[in-house]
Motif scaffolding. Structure first.
Motif, PDB file in Angstrom:
ATOM      1  N   ILE A   1       4.196   0.015   9.372  1.00  0.00           N
ATOM      2  CA  ILE A   1       5.243   0.966   9.757  1.00  0.00           C
ATOM      3  C   ILE A   1       6.456   0.233  10.298  1.00  0.00           C
ATOM      4  CG2 ILE A   1       5.835   2.916  11.241  1.00  0.00           C
ATOM      5  CD1 ILE A   1       2.800   3.567  11.322  1.00  0.00           C
ATOM      6  N   GLU A   2       7.617   0.493   9.678  1.00  0.00           N
ATOM      7  CA  GLU A   2       8.868  -0.006  10.231  1.00  0.00           C
ATOM      8  C   GLU A   2       9.601   1.144  10.908  1.00  0.00           C
ATOM      9  OE1 GLU A   2      13.087  -2.256   9.295  1.00  0.00           O
ATOM     10  OE2 GLU A   2      11.852  -1.635   7.593  1.00  0.00           O
TER      11      GLU A   2
ATOM     12  N   CYS B   1      14.180   1.993  10.326  1.00  0.00           N
ATOM     13  CA  CYS B   1      14.222   1.183   9.096  1.00  0.00           C
ATOM     14  C   CYS B   1      15.597   1.153   8.453  1.00  0.00           C
ATOM     15  CB  CYS B   1      13.190   1.691   8.105  1.00  0.00           C
ATOM     16  SG  CYS B   1      13.550   3.330   7.419  1.00  0.00           S
TER      17      CYS B   1
ATOM     18  N   GLY C   1      16.541   0.316   4.607  1.00  0.00           N
ATOM     19  CA  GLY C   1      15.419  -0.354   3.948  1.00  0.00           C
ATOM     20  C   GLY C   1      15.605  -1.844   3.766  1.00  0.00           C
TER      21      GLY C   1
ATOM     22  N   THR D   1      12.075  -2.964   4.715  1.00  0.00           N
ATOM     23  CA  THR D   1      11.010  -2.186   4.084  1.00  0.00           C
ATOM     24  C   THR D   1      10.915  -2.482   2.594  1.00  0.00           C
ATOM     25  OG1 THR D   1      11.755  -0.431   5.583  1.00  0.00           O
ATOM     26  CG2 THR D   1      10.015   0.123   4.040  1.00  0.00           C
TER      27      THR D   1
ATOM     28  N   ALA E   1       7.848  -4.264   0.518  1.00  0.00           N
ATOM     29  CA  ALA E   1       7.134  -3.482  -0.495  1.00  0.00           C
ATOM     30  C   ALA E   1       7.100  -4.229  -1.829  1.00  0.00           C
ATOM     31  CB  ALA E   1       7.796  -2.125  -0.665  1.00  0.00           C
TER      32      ALA E   1
ATOM     33  N   MET F   1       4.179   0.050   2.588  1.00  0.00           N
ATOM     34  CA  MET F   1       5.202   0.192   3.613  1.00  0.00           C
ATOM     35  C   MET F   1       5.562   1.649   3.903  1.00  0.00           C
ATOM     36  SD  MET F   1       5.747  -2.892   4.524  1.00  0.00           S
ATOM     37  CE  MET F   1       7.090  -2.468   5.656  1.00  0.00           C
ATOM     38  N   VAL F   2       5.836   1.899   5.184  1.00  0.00           N
ATOM     39  CA  VAL F   2       6.335   3.193   5.647  1.00  0.00           C
ATOM     40  C   VAL F   2       7.601   2.936   6.458  1.00  0.00           C
ATOM     41  CG1 VAL F   2       5.882   5.237   7.046  1.00  0.00           C
ATOM     42  CG2 VAL F   2       4.011   4.153   5.760  1.00  0.00           C
ATOM     43  N   GLY F   3       8.680   3.628   6.135  1.00  0.00           N
ATOM     44  CA  GLY F   3       9.933   3.472   6.862  1.00  0.00           C
ATOM     45  C   GLY F   3      10.282   4.745   7.619  1.00  0.00           C
TER      46      GLY F   3
ATOM     47  N   ILE G   1       7.568   3.846  -1.690  1.00  0.00           N
ATOM     48  CA  ILE G   1       7.622   3.676  -0.241  1.00  0.00           C
ATOM     49  C   ILE G   1       7.713   5.057   0.409  1.00  0.00           C
ATOM     50  CG2 ILE G   1       8.912   2.694   1.698  1.00  0.00           C
ATOM     51  CD1 ILE G   1      10.052   0.630  -0.227  1.00  0.00           C
TER      52      ILE G   1
ATOM     53  N   PHE H   1       9.199   7.192   3.125  1.00  0.00           N
ATOM     54  CA  PHE H   1      10.284   7.237   4.110  1.00  0.00           C
ATOM     55  C   PHE H   1      10.236   8.598   4.800  1.00  0.00           C
ATOM     56  CE2 PHE H   1      12.192   4.032   1.214  1.00  0.00           C
ATOM     57  CZ  PHE H   1      12.452   3.041   2.142  1.00  0.00           C
TER      58      PHE H   1
ATOM     59  N   SER I   1      -1.659   2.245  12.036  1.00  0.00           N
ATOM     60  CA  SER I   1      -1.316   1.001  11.366  1.00  0.00           C
ATOM     61  C   SER I   1      -1.775  -0.198  12.193  1.00  0.00           C
ATOM     62  CB  SER I   1       0.206   0.933  11.161  1.00  0.00           C
ATOM     63  OG  SER I   1       0.588  -0.331  10.659  1.00  0.00           O
TER      64      SER I   1
END
Length: 254
Positions: A44-45, A48, A51, A54, A58, A64-66, A88, A90, A104
């Motif tokens: 998890i960012e 973000c 991106g 992110t 990815a 990845m999760v933004g 991704i 978002f 996470s």
């Protein structure tokens, strides 16, 4: 707390300009890549943005999760991810009130976004929210500017200029005022863009940034159940000293 952050968004109203200024910065990316090998669960960012991190993570095959609160920045990130044919997640959420369906092993937040949390209450809410979404022994990595007292004068101003991607001259005048009681730096930037020595555009924006002192940071992390793994003076792992520009905070759940 959403209103606090939305009132501090002027610097992010032009996502394309943000990418132009910060898109090529990679020191934080290179640091993070060292610690993500073998992680299959979502990473998890927070904050973000467009991106910048992110997307390249990815592209390395990471899940990845933004998360960001700014709709325009997220829209830009989604467009870029679609262009790269990346899957991704978002989500537009307040980082102090995260409500995700998963946890996470690693959450990170760069670009000094920690300084947007201007009050003790918002800092507490952020760390509580992060803790709630970390797996046991999960790690949290973030950066924040080191409060160098020699630079945090009561009032200051400086100027700088550069050429943008359209070969136009960008002249910026910055005004800064630091409140030693609240530990908040208030910054105003006045921008003039010229082409062939003709002024074609002017704009002004502002931002407020909270500074945290090293021992204050230690107490904050400890009170929320985190232990500090490393505290660096830069993403290149320079030793943290009193004159370091940044504090790179790498911690984990106790």
């Amino acid at each position: 707390m959403k209103e606090i952050f939305e009132n501090n968004f002027e610097k992010y109203e032009n996502p394309e300009k943000y990418d132009e200024i910060y898109g090529n910065y990679q020191d934080d990316l290179l640091y993070l890549i060292e610690y993500v090998s073998g992680i299959e669960k979502p990473i998890i960012e927070l904050a973000c943005g467009t991106g910048r991190l992110t997307i390249p993570m990815a592209k390395r095959g990471l899940n990845m999760v933004g998360i960001d609160l700014h709709a325009g920045m997220l829209s830009r990130a989604k467009q870029k991810a679609t262009h790269e044919q990346l899957n991704i997640i978002f989500e537009q959420q307040d980082c102090t009130e995260l409500d995700l369906a998963y946890k996470s092993p690693l959450i990170f937040m760069t670009g000094n976004s920690f300084q947007h949390f201007l009050t003790n209450e918002s800092q507490n809410a952020l760390l509580h929210s992060v803790k709630k979404h970390l797996l046991p022994n999960g790690q949290f990595i973030f950066d924040t500017r080191n409060p160098n007292l020699a630079e945090l004068s009561v009032y200051g101003e400086f100027e700088e200029s550069h050429l943008n991607n359209d070969n136009q001259t960008v002249f910026e005048k910055h005004f800064e005022e630091y409140n030693h009681v609240t530990q908040i730096l208030y910054c105003v930037t006045q921008t003039e863009i010229s082409e062939n020595e003709q002024l074609i555009h002017t704009e002004s924006d502002s931002i407020s940034l909270r500074f945290v002192y090293p021992m204050e940071l230690h107490r904050l992390l400890d009170s929320h159940g985190f232990e500090l793994i490393n505290l660096y003076g830069s993403w290149k792992k320079d030793t943290f000293i009193k004159d370091s520009i940044s504090m790179i905070v790498h911690c984990r759940l106790k």
